[in-house]
Structures are given as C-alpha cells and as structure tokens.
Design a protein around this motif. Structure first.
Motif, PDB file in Angstrom:
ATOM      1  N   LEU A   6       0.849  -1.182   0.000  1.00 58.97           N
ATOM      2  CA  LEU A   6       0.000   0.000   0.000  1.00 58.97           C
ATOM      3  C   LEU A   6       0.888   1.236   0.000  1.00 58.97           C
ATOM      4  O   LEU A   6       1.935   1.261   0.660  1.00 58.97           O
ATOM      5  CB  LEU A   6      -0.904   0.042   1.234  1.00 58.97           C
ATOM      6  CG  LEU A   6      -2.097  -0.898   1.355  1.00 58.97           C
ATOM      7  CD1 LEU A   6      -1.667  -2.344   1.492  1.00 58.97           C
ATOM      8  CD2 LEU A   6      -2.951  -0.492   2.544  1.00 58.97           C
ATOM      9  N   ALA A  42     -12.275   0.058   2.463  1.00 57.05           N
ATOM     10  CA  ALA A  42     -12.188  -0.325   1.049  1.00 57.05           C
ATOM     11  C   ALA A  42     -13.110  -1.495   0.734  1.00 57.05           C
ATOM     12  O   ALA A  42     -13.763  -1.523  -0.321  1.00 57.05           O
ATOM     13  CB  ALA A  42     -10.747  -0.679   0.700  1.00 57.05           C
ATOM     14  N   HIS A 127      -6.666  -6.089  -2.663  1.00 63.07           N
ATOM     15  CA  HIS A 127      -6.002  -5.360  -3.745  1.00 63.07           C
ATOM     16  C   HIS A 127      -7.038  -4.759  -4.697  1.00 63.07           C
ATOM     17  O   HIS A 127      -6.936  -3.591  -5.095  1.00 63.07           O
ATOM     18  CB  HIS A 127      -5.058  -6.297  -4.496  1.00 63.07           C
ATOM     19  CG  HIS A 127      -4.160  -5.606  -5.450  1.00 63.07           C
ATOM     20  ND1 HIS A 127      -3.946  -6.056  -6.739  1.00 63.07           N
ATOM     21  CD2 HIS A 127      -3.410  -4.469  -5.336  1.00 63.07           C
ATOM     22  CE1 HIS A 127      -3.107  -5.252  -7.358  1.00 63.07           C
ATOM     23  NE2 HIS A 127      -2.770  -4.285  -6.538  1.00 63.07           N
ATOM     24  N   LEU A 130      -8.984  -1.822  -2.984  1.00 59.25           N
ATOM     25  CA  LEU A 130      -8.235  -0.570  -2.861  1.00 59.25           C
ATOM     26  C   LEU A 130      -8.303   0.255  -4.146  1.00 59.25           C
ATOM     27  O   LEU A 130      -8.213   1.479  -4.119  1.00 59.25           O
ATOM     28  CB  LEU A 130      -6.777  -0.859  -2.503  1.00 59.25           C
ATOM     29  CG  LEU A 130      -6.525  -1.391  -1.088  1.00 59.25           C
ATOM     30  CD1 LEU A 130      -5.071  -1.815  -0.938  1.00 59.25           C
ATOM     31  CD2 LEU A 130      -6.887  -0.336  -0.046  1.00 59.25           C
ATOM     32  N   GLN A 131      -8.458  -0.416  -5.269  1.00 55.71           N
ATOM     33  CA  GLN A 131      -8.593   0.295  -6.544  1.00 55.71           C
ATOM     34  C   GLN A 131      -9.998   0.872  -6.714  1.00 55.71           C
ATOM     35  O   GLN A 131     -10.182   1.924  -7.333  1.00 55.71           O
ATOM     36  CB  GLN A 131      -8.273  -0.632  -7.714  1.00 55.71           C
ATOM     37  CG  GLN A 131      -8.233   0.077  -9.067  1.00 55.71           C
ATOM     38  CD  GLN A 131      -7.912  -0.864 -10.209  1.00 55.71           C
ATOM     39  OE1 GLN A 131      -8.068  -2.081 -10.088  1.00 55.71           O
ATOM     40  NE2 GLN A 131      -7.453  -0.315 -11.324  1.00 55.71           N
ATOM     41  N   TRP A 151      -3.691   2.295  -3.815  1.00 53.74           N
ATOM     42  CA  TRP A 151      -3.554   1.090  -4.631  1.00 53.74           C
ATOM     43  C   TRP A 151      -2.306   1.178  -5.496  1.00 53.74           C
ATOM     44  O   TRP A 151      -2.010   2.206  -6.115  1.00 53.74           O
ATOM     45  CB  TRP A 151      -4.790   0.947  -5.510  1.00 53.74           C
ATOM     46  CG  TRP A 151      -4.758  -0.197  -6.473  1.00 53.74           C
ATOM     47  CD1 TRP A 151      -5.023  -1.500  -6.206  1.00 53.74           C
ATOM     48  CD2 TRP A 151      -4.456  -0.132  -7.879  1.00 53.74           C
ATOM     49  NE1 TRP A 151      -4.918  -2.268  -7.352  1.00 53.74           N
ATOM     50  CE2 TRP A 151      -4.566  -1.449  -8.398  1.00 53.74           C
ATOM     51  CE3 TRP A 151      -4.110   0.899  -8.752  1.00 53.74           C
ATOM     52  CZ2 TRP A 151      -4.345  -1.748  -9.729  1.00 53.74           C
ATOM     53  CZ3 TRP A 151      -3.886   0.611 -10.079  1.00 53.74           C
ATOM     54  CH2 TRP A 151      -4.009  -0.701 -10.565  1.00 53.74           C
ATOM     55  N   ASN A 153      -0.393  -0.730  -8.672  1.00 55.06           N
ATOM     56  CA  ASN A 153      -0.761  -1.581  -9.806  1.00 55.06           C
ATOM     57  C   ASN A 153      -0.279  -3.021  -9.650  1.00 55.06           C
ATOM     58  O   ASN A 153      -1.060  -3.968  -9.699  1.00 55.06           O
ATOM     59  CB  ASN A 153      -0.225  -0.978 -11.104  1.00 55.06           C
ATOM     60  CG  ASN A 153      -0.622  -1.784 -12.319  1.00 55.06           C
ATOM     61  OD1 ASN A 153      -1.649  -2.456 -12.321  1.00 55.06           O
ATOM     62  ND2 ASN A 153       0.191  -1.733 -13.352  1.00 55.06           N
TER      63      ASN A 153
END
Length: 232
Positions: A6, A42, A127, A130-131, A151, A153
C-alpha cells in the motif's frame, strides 16, 4: 507467502493509538488498527462486523519510512465564544469556557506498507477493493485524504514481506533541494516477542474497540536504487 503493498502518502496523516477525549495523538508510523480500518473501508466492512474483519487482523504488517514526515500539532477550539453553548455527553448544556483540543499529526509523510499472509484470495480481494473502494479512504482521520493512490498496480507480490519491501522502488517524489537517503527504516511485526510493544492489534470489531499487543522490530536497509513512478 504473499505480500500486498500500500502507498500511504499525504500532506497530513494521523495514526493515534492512545487518543482520549480532547487529546488526539499520532504515532511515527501507521498503526495496525489504522491500516486494518482503511482496508475495512475499502471492502465495505461495517464497524460492528467482526466476522469479516477478523481475517484482516491475522495479516502480518510492515512499514517502510520512505519519508518520515514532520510531527505537527493542530490547535482546535469549540464553543469558546461568550455566546456559545456546549452540549455535554449527558445532553445538558454548559456555558463554562468551551473546549480546547490538541490534535497531533504527521506532515508530508510517505509510507510503504506491506501486508503478508498465506490467504492469496483475501489479498487479491483487498487489492481489488483498494482500486475501487466501497467507502472513502483516509490516512487515519476522515479529513486526511491521500494525495496519491493507495492502490499499487503490481503491488501484490508472491514473496515474503521483507524481501518485497527491501527491493521495492522508493515511493517518495524527490524535491529539487533534497538528496536521496542512504538508508530507509523498516518496522515489521516480530514473531519471537522481541522489539517494541505496541497496543494496536484489533481484538474485536471497531464498535467495541478492544486492542491487544504486538511486537514490532525495526531495522535499516540500503536505499533501493529505483524510484517508483506514480500514476496520475
């Protein structure tokens, strides 16, 4: 063992663990309870939902201090004018001088946080969340919004926590007047009971607010030669 990274970067961050009433503290690095709370936001986990929160608390956490930040204090008042009325906890009204609140925070800090666990499915869910978070993400307090994406990639890595954090590119943006540091500080949970004792391990839902102890050991690593590119 997999690791999820993160990026916690913002002009203001606060990671308090001993705040009481009108005194709001902050630690020098993100607390585990604060990071778990961020993940819960999230994922859309309600503050009373311990069933879905508990698997998050079993993740092992590490923090790399890419830019430690500067401790600051925000001076706030409420109801200090002669005409103001303060509503007390019991619902009664008082006109006896108002409330002064000392709120501490970190200014201009950049932290790379790693979460390690064996449950790859859970890490993949986090993951993705978070996006595209269910609720707004913040850096310890709702008003302290991140200045860069949390986030990352390719932040889900199939490798142990320390290996990933030791080689990951520096996430802080270099200023014209500063040089790259020679070393970076990493703080990771200790499994052998050595290190500094911290009382920020969630033991219940955030509605109940029960926290236990964990040990954190810190060490210096050489500065990684690469510098991360931050997407717009």
């Amino acid at each position: 063992m997999s690791t999820l990274l993160l990026r916690l970067v913002g002009s203001m961050q606060s990671w308090g663990t001993t705040s009481r009433f009108d005194q709001r503290d902050t630690g020098k690095e993100p607390s585990k309870s604060g990071v778990i709370g961020l993940l819960a936001a999230a994922l859309g986990i309600d503050r009373e939902n311990w069933t879905d929160l508990e698997p998050l608390t079993r993740l092992s956490m590490g923090v790399r201090h890419d830019r430690p930040g500067v401790p600051k204090k925000d001076y706030q008042t409420a109801g200090c004018a002669k005409t103001d009325t303060i509503i007390k906890a019991d619902g009664s009204q008082a006109k006896d001088g108002g409330v002064v609140s000392q709120r501490y925070y970190l200014a201009d800090a950049c932290f790379l946080v790693g979460l390690e666990g064996e449950n790859d499915t859970l890490l993949k869910r986090i993951h993705a969340a978070l996006q595209n978070p269910v609720w707004t993400l913040a850096l310890g307090r709702k008003s302290y919004v991140p200045s860069e994406p949390i986030w990352i990639n390719d932040g889900l890595q199939d490798a142990p926590l320390m290996d990933v954090m030791a080689r990951w590119p520096w996430i802080a943006m270099q200023r014209k007047w500063e040089q790259y540091p020679e070393k970076l500080l990493i703080s990771c949970e200790s499994s052998d009971g050595t290190g500094v004792l911290k009382m920020d391990q969630p033991l219940s839902s955030f509605a109940e607010r029960h926290f236990g102890s964990r040990f954190v050991r810190s060490e210096w690593i050489l500065f990684p030669q690469e510098v991360a590119h931050v997407p717009a």
